[in-house]
Design an enzyme around this catalytic site. Structure first.
Site, PDB file in Angstrom:
ATOM      1  N   ASP A  88      31.161  33.578  41.719  1.00 30.88           N
ATOM      2  CA  ASP A  88      31.628  34.957  41.529  1.00 30.88           C
ATOM      3  C   ASP A  88      32.842  34.951  40.594  1.00 30.88           C
ATOM      4  O   ASP A  88      33.790  34.185  40.795  1.00 30.88           O
ATOM      5  CB  ASP A  88      32.018  35.506  42.917  1.00 30.88           C
ATOM      6  CG  ASP A  88      32.323  36.993  42.914  1.00 30.88           C
ATOM      7  OD1 ASP A  88      31.744  37.716  42.099  1.00 30.88           O
ATOM      8  OD2 ASP A  88      33.133  37.418  43.768  1.00 30.88           O
ATOM      9  N   GLU A 140      29.667  40.504  32.643  1.00 23.91           N
ATOM     10  CA  GLU A 140      30.325  41.790  32.912  1.00 23.91           C
ATOM     11  C   GLU A 140      30.754  42.452  31.607  1.00 23.91           C
ATOM     12  O   GLU A 140      31.336  41.818  30.736  1.00 23.91           O
ATOM     13  CB  GLU A 140      31.550  41.581  33.818  1.00 23.91           C
ATOM     14  CG  GLU A 140      32.274  42.884  34.143  1.00 23.91           C
ATOM     15  CD  GLU A 140      33.312  42.750  35.257  1.00 23.91           C
ATOM     16  OE1 GLU A 140      33.084  41.964  36.203  1.00 23.91           O
ATOM     17  OE2 GLU A 140      34.355  43.423  35.178  1.00 23.91           O
ATOM     18  N   GLY A 187      38.934  45.343  46.399  1.00 21.62           N
ATOM     19  CA  GLY A 187      39.960  45.550  47.422  1.00 21.62           C
ATOM     20  C   GLY A 187      39.729  46.789  48.267  1.00 21.62           C
ATOM     21  O   GLY A 187      38.684  47.446  48.171  1.00 21.62           O
ATOM     22  N   GLY A 219      32.907  45.475  43.682  1.00 20.75           N
ATOM     23  CA  GLY A 219      33.845  46.394  44.342  1.00 20.75           C
ATOM     24  C   GLY A 219      33.118  47.414  45.193  1.00 20.75           C
ATOM     25  O   GLY A 219      33.475  48.583  45.226  1.00 20.75           O
ATOM     26  N   SER A 221      32.577  47.486  48.575  1.00 24.42           N
ATOM     27  CA  SER A 221      32.865  47.618  50.016  1.00 24.42           C
ATOM     28  C   SER A 221      33.089  49.081  50.371  1.00 24.42           C
ATOM     29  O   SER A 221      33.641  49.846  49.579  1.00 24.42           O
ATOM     30  CB  SER A 221      34.111  46.795  50.383  1.00 24.42           C
ATOM     31  OG  SER A 221      33.763  45.446  50.553  1.00 24.42           O
ATOM     32  N   ASN A 261      28.016  43.645  45.690  1.00 25.60           N
ATOM     33  CA  ASN A 261      29.033  42.657  46.064  1.00 25.60           C
ATOM     34  C   ASN A 261      29.941  43.169  47.181  1.00 25.60           C
ATOM     35  O   ASN A 261      30.523  44.252  47.066  1.00 25.60           O
ATOM     36  CB  ASN A 261      29.913  42.344  44.855  1.00 25.60           C
ATOM     37  CG  ASN A 261      29.228  41.435  43.867  1.00 25.60           C
ATOM     38  OD1 ASN A 261      28.018  41.248  43.919  1.00 25.60           O
ATOM     39  ND2 ASN A 261      29.997  40.861  42.967  1.00 25.60           N
TER      40      ASN A 261
HETATM   41  P1  13P Z   1      34.997  44.425  47.348  1.00 24.21           P
HETATM   42  O1  13P Z   1      36.457  44.116  47.166  1.00 24.21           O
HETATM   43  O2  13P Z   1      34.761  45.909  47.247  1.00 24.21           O
HETATM   44  O3  13P Z   1      34.437  43.856  48.584  1.00 24.21           O
HETATM   45  O4  13P Z   1      34.210  43.775  46.111  1.00 24.21           O
HETATM   46  C1  13P Z   1      33.915  42.402  46.118  1.00 24.21           C
HETATM   47  C2  13P Z   1      33.433  41.911  44.811  1.00 24.21           C
HETATM   48  O5  13P Z   1      33.142  42.655  43.884  1.00 24.21           O
HETATM   49  C3  13P Z   1      33.307  40.459  44.644  1.00 24.21           C
HETATM   50  O6  13P Z   1      32.931  40.100  43.365  1.00 24.21           O
HETATM   51  O1  G3H Z   2      36.043  39.875  43.392  1.00 22.81           O
HETATM   52  C1  G3H Z   2      36.808  39.129  43.978  1.00 22.81           C
HETATM   53  C2  G3H Z   2      36.461  38.641  45.315  1.00 22.81           C
HETATM   54  O2  G3H Z   2      36.816  39.586  46.283  1.00 22.81           O
HETATM   55  C3  G3H Z   2      37.060  37.288  45.559  1.00 22.81           C
HETATM   56  O3  G3H Z   2      38.433  37.347  45.736  1.00 22.81           O
HETATM   57  O4  G3H Z   2      39.576  35.578  44.358  1.00 22.81           O
HETATM   58  O5  G3H Z   2      40.570  36.386  46.508  1.00 22.81           O
HETATM   59  O6  G3H Z   2      38.508  34.960  46.506  1.00 22.81           O
HETATM   60  P1  G3H Z   2      39.319  35.987  45.772  1.00 22.81           P
HETATM   61 ZN    ZN Z   3      33.770  41.379  41.876  1.00 24.83          ZN
END
Ligand code: 13P
Ligand code: G3H
Ligand code: ZN
Length: 315
Positions: A88, A140, A187, A219, A221, A261
């Site tokens: 990721d 992206e 976030g 993003g 969530s 995601n």
């Molecule tokens: P969230 O912060 O909305 O869970 O998104 C996670 C994400 O895009 C990881 O790549």
């Molecule tokens: O998109 C980012 C993910 O939420 C991962 O976050 O770099 O804190 O593991 P991280």
């Molecule tokens: Zn992401």
């Protein structure tokens, strides 16, 4: 690509083709530790759903590559559902190459910090390397940074994915899927007031790159009130958090988003379960107890996501 006994990782290609045809999405869940991994896989296994396990560069560092790969081998040996291991937000050619070499079946090269030409160049470099080893690549276009709710048309065009450039980007890079910026951000604080995504832009992107080209929503969530409450009722202090409502996620899937995601909701479920357990059992010091509660909380969350995304019984 990790293969162990008669089990191997899947690439996103196989999974996305089926999902696009049947109009559902596949959850891509971030893992950082054993508990997250086990609860996500158990939820997917119990609901017969394919699953994408994704690891960010910082999570890779935290888990340590050698441990991570052994855990994924164990996951394949102890499950029967299709599993993708995805990098990721890979932010360099080197980390993408390392992940391909370590056995990941999919990588994301996040060139969003670069200008258009440099993003194309680094993405193409990763695609050329990954495809030789049968690994799929997510790229992206646009920036996912949090922005004001009432964003001007000029700012939207500067940050969000430009539909007119999306076709050239996909054609010149040869990427397998495209992460789009249409108003989400990472976030728990995605919007100041009313959640809103730019679906007109998504419609135009799909028109340009083709209806069957896999689209990824980062993003995503939902940051639901119950997840916040379960933290705040037991000592947490998370204020003014707002995510993408489940109705909007369903709309995105109906419009053809195929990978969703989720990381923040997992963090909220995990920490809320630990907080609740410890506050209700103040004498308990056994990590297996409070981490066991976290596993259960995450597992229930992942099951609800799988049902929302429509991937139940699609393994
Ligand atoms: P969230 O912060 O909305 O869970 O998104 C996670 C994400 O895009 C990881 O790549
Ligand atoms: O998109 C980012 C993910 O939420 C991962 O976050 O770099 O804190 O593991 P991280
Ligand atoms: Zn992401």
């Amino acid at each position: 690509m990790i293969i162990i006994e008669d089990r191997k990782l899947e690439t996103t290609k196989e999974l996305f083709n089926k999902a696009i045809n049947q109009k559902y999405a596949i959850g891509a869940f971030n893992i950082n530790n054993l508990e997250l991994l086990q609860s996500i896989v158990e939820a997917a296994e119990e609901l017969n759903s394919p699953v994408i396990l994704q690891v960010s560069p910082s999570a890779k560092k935290y888990m340590k590559n050698k441990y991570l790969i052994k855990l994924i081998e164990a996951t394949l040996q102890s499950s029967s559902i299709p599993v993708v291991l995805h990098l990721d937000h890979g932010d360099s050619f080197e980390i993408c190459k390392e992940s391909v070499d370590d056995g990941f079946s999919s990588v994301m090269i996040d060139g969003s910090k670069y200008n258009f030409e440099d993003n194309i160049n680094i993405t193409k470099q990763v695609v050329d390397y990954a495809h030789k080893k049968g690994v799929t690549v997510e790229a992206e276009l646009g920036t996912l940074s949090g922005i004001e709710d009432e964003i001007s048309v000029e700012d939207k065009n500067a940050f969000f994915t430009d539909p007119t450039k999306s076709k050239e980007f996909v054609q010149r890079t040869g990427c397998d899927s495209l992460a789009v910026a249409i108003g989400t951000s990472h976030g728990a604080f995605k919007f100041k007031s009313k959640p809103k995504l730019d679906f007109e832009r998504l419609f135009n992107i799909k028109k340009m790159i083709g209806q069957n080209f896999p689209i990824v929503l980062h993003g995503a969530s939902s940051v639901t009130p119950d997840l916040i409450k379960n933290n705040n009722d037991f000592g947490g202090k998370i204020e003014n958090a707002l995510g993408v409502p489940e109705t909007i996620i369903r709309e995105a899937i109906n419009m053809g988003v195929v990978k969703i995601n989720v990381d923040t909701d997992l963090r909220l479920a995990f920490s809320g379960s630990v907080r609740q357990y410890l506050s209700q059992n103040p004498n308990e010091i056994d990590p297996r107890k409070y981490l066991g509660a976290a596993k259960e909380g995450v597992k229930q969350l992942v099951k609800s996501k799988i049902r929302l995304f429509g991937s139940e019984n699609k393994s």
